[in-house]
Scaffold this active site. Structure first.
Site, PDB file in Angstrom:
ATOM      1  N   GLU A  71       0.841  -1.445  -0.012  1.00 49.36           N
ATOM      2  CA  GLU A  71       0.136  -0.157   0.045  1.00 49.36           C
ATOM      3  C   GLU A  71       0.913   1.118   0.056  1.00 49.36           C
ATOM      4  O   GLU A  71       0.543   2.354  -0.791  1.00 49.36           O
ATOM      5  CB  GLU A  71      -0.760  -0.023   1.319  1.00 49.36           C
ATOM      6  CG  GLU A  71      -1.621   1.441   1.634  1.00 49.36           C
ATOM      7  CD  GLU A  71      -2.004   1.420   3.169  1.00 49.36           C
ATOM      8  OE1 GLU A  71      -1.315   2.084   3.748  1.00 49.36           O
ATOM      9  OE2 GLU A  71      -2.802   0.680   3.376  1.00 49.36           O
ATOM     10  N   ASP A 132      -5.953  -3.324  -3.223  1.00 45.68           N
ATOM     11  CA  ASP A 132      -5.852  -1.956  -3.210  1.00 45.68           C
ATOM     12  C   ASP A 132      -4.577  -1.501  -3.845  1.00 45.68           C
ATOM     13  O   ASP A 132      -4.522  -0.530  -4.628  1.00 45.68           O
ATOM     14  CB  ASP A 132      -6.355  -1.242  -1.971  1.00 45.68           C
ATOM     15  CG  ASP A 132      -5.288  -1.584  -0.938  1.00 45.68           C
ATOM     16  OD1 ASP A 132      -4.798  -2.539  -0.967  1.00 45.68           O
ATOM     17  OD2 ASP A 132      -5.449  -0.554  -0.067  1.00 45.68           O
TER      18      ASP A 132
END
Length: 394
Positions: A71, A132
């Site tokens: 991330e 993500d």
């Protein structure tokens, strides 16, 4: 209605008064939104000094293993592109590829966790990917390829995006597709899936659907994600995690044990929604759905650190500077500019009082960077950094 023309003296007097008003009365944050988008980005330079190693690794020093997560790499890659910092972009990309993706982002989803192992070696600690991060990396590479005219970026981005679609999404009858948080651990039974609403920014998904129109599954993912964002938040407050059950959607019964807290993950749902272009066909309905979050801020002056997405109750504790930074674009999108300016001022005050950690810093770069006009997402999801045009933020 007919009006008598003003005299030249009256005209220039009016201009002078207006100029004085603009100089003295407008809030600093509002002036920043209009003027700072094209200049140096001190917050990005500070982030690099605080968290980015010379070879392109984002270090979370708050953890004992001085870990790096995919991330962080994905956000830094995107923010380097927003800053027009190609040298940093390349370092971040190559470190990510070499250390998280077995040297090949076109063939491997990056591992989500890297750090110091028990034997003292530095290595991948958990090879499961985080969707993500995978999406943001693919998106940043594709946008960089277009903006900088670099085919190698575009190739990596396209192949990584295809792997996300193949390995990290699942079809939902009558809805479209949902994004799984990773490849393993999020499909506990044949009829149950666990999702994270903050993992699905619609502008990123829409950009991928725009770039690959022949691959209809991207549009299905846009459609399904819009439903997931709405239906997982029945009271207009996003949860960190939600469970989808075939035949029951996100409905919970008396025996449900899944946590409905919305906090450090969910705060990004409002951030992504606020940054949607006004012409995005999903923007208006999504923002109206999440108005209860803005209502909390208006009532208490700060975002709550935690809410219960099932009951609508909020905890007493206030969210930190990152929460306020994430709220700013959302409040602007609702036309609540005074409230947004207050949250931006809170960000500046809190970050001046104590140095923010990694996560607060990236949320600040996203939210306040957008507020300053350093970038926008177009209606088709593509990135519009201020440096790529005339440097006049809208």
């Amino acid at each position: 209605m007919n009006r008598r023309p003003a005299s030249p003296l009256s005209f220039w007097l009016l201009i002078g008064v207006a100029g004085l008003f603009l100089a003295l009365v407008l809030a600093p944050a509002a002036r920043a939104e209009a003027a700072e988008g094209c200049g140096p980005w001190p917050a990005w330079e500070q982030f690099k000094r605080d968290f980015l190693s010379d070879d392109g690794r984002v270090i979370d020093a708050s953890e004992a293993d001085r870990r790096t997560v995919s991330e962080g790499q994905s956000y830094a890659l995107f923010l380097a592109l927003v800053a027009g910092d190609r040298a940093a972009f390349d370092r971040i990309m190559h470190w990510t590829e070499n250390n998280l993706a077995d040297g090949d982002l076109t063939g491997h989803l990056p591992a989500w966790l890297w750090g110091r192992a028990n034997d003292g070696s530095w290595t991948v600690l958990d090879s499961n990917p985080a969707s993500d991060a995978d999406l943001w990396i693919a998106y940043a590479l594709l946008e960089a390829g277009a903006l900088w005219g670099e085919r190698a970026y575009s190739l990596r981005g396209a192949r990584l995006a295809a792997r996300v679609l193949e390995d990290e999404t699942f079809p939902v009858a009558g809805v479209g597709r949902f994004l799984l948080p990773g490849t393993t651990g999020f499909h506990p039974t044949d009829n149950t899936w666990i999702v994270n609403p903050s993992y699905a920014p619609l502008q990123v998904l829409r950009a991928l659907a725009t770039r690959f129109p022949a691959e209809r599954r991207w549009q299905q993912l846009v459609d399904g994600s819009a439903v997931m964002l709405r239906d997982s938040a029945p009271r207009g407050l996003a949860p960190d995690w939600a469970t989808y059950r075939a035949g029951h959607a996100f409905d919970r019964d008396a025996t449900a044990t899944d946590d409905t807290t919305g906090s450090y993950n969910a705060i990004r749902v409002y951030l992504w929604a606020g940054m949607l272009d006004a012409d995005d066909p999903r923007a208006d309905a999504l923002r109206r759905h999440f108005v209860p979050f803005a209502d909390f801020i208006a009532a208490r002056g700060t975002p709550p650190e935690k809410v219960d997405a099932a009951t609508g109750a909020a905890a007493a504790n206030d969210g930190n500077a990152g929460f306020s930074a994430s709220a700013v674009p959302f409040l602007v999108s609702l036309g609540q500019r005074a409230l947004a300016a207050g949250q931006a001022a809170r960000v500046a005050r809190l970050n001046a009082e104590s140095a923010p950690g990694y996560y607060t810093s990236v949320l600040t770069l996203f939210g306040i960077g957008w507020y300053e006009g350093r970038y926008r997402f177009a209606a088709d999801g593509t990135l519009r950094p201020a440096w790529s045009a005339t440097c006049t933020p809208r």
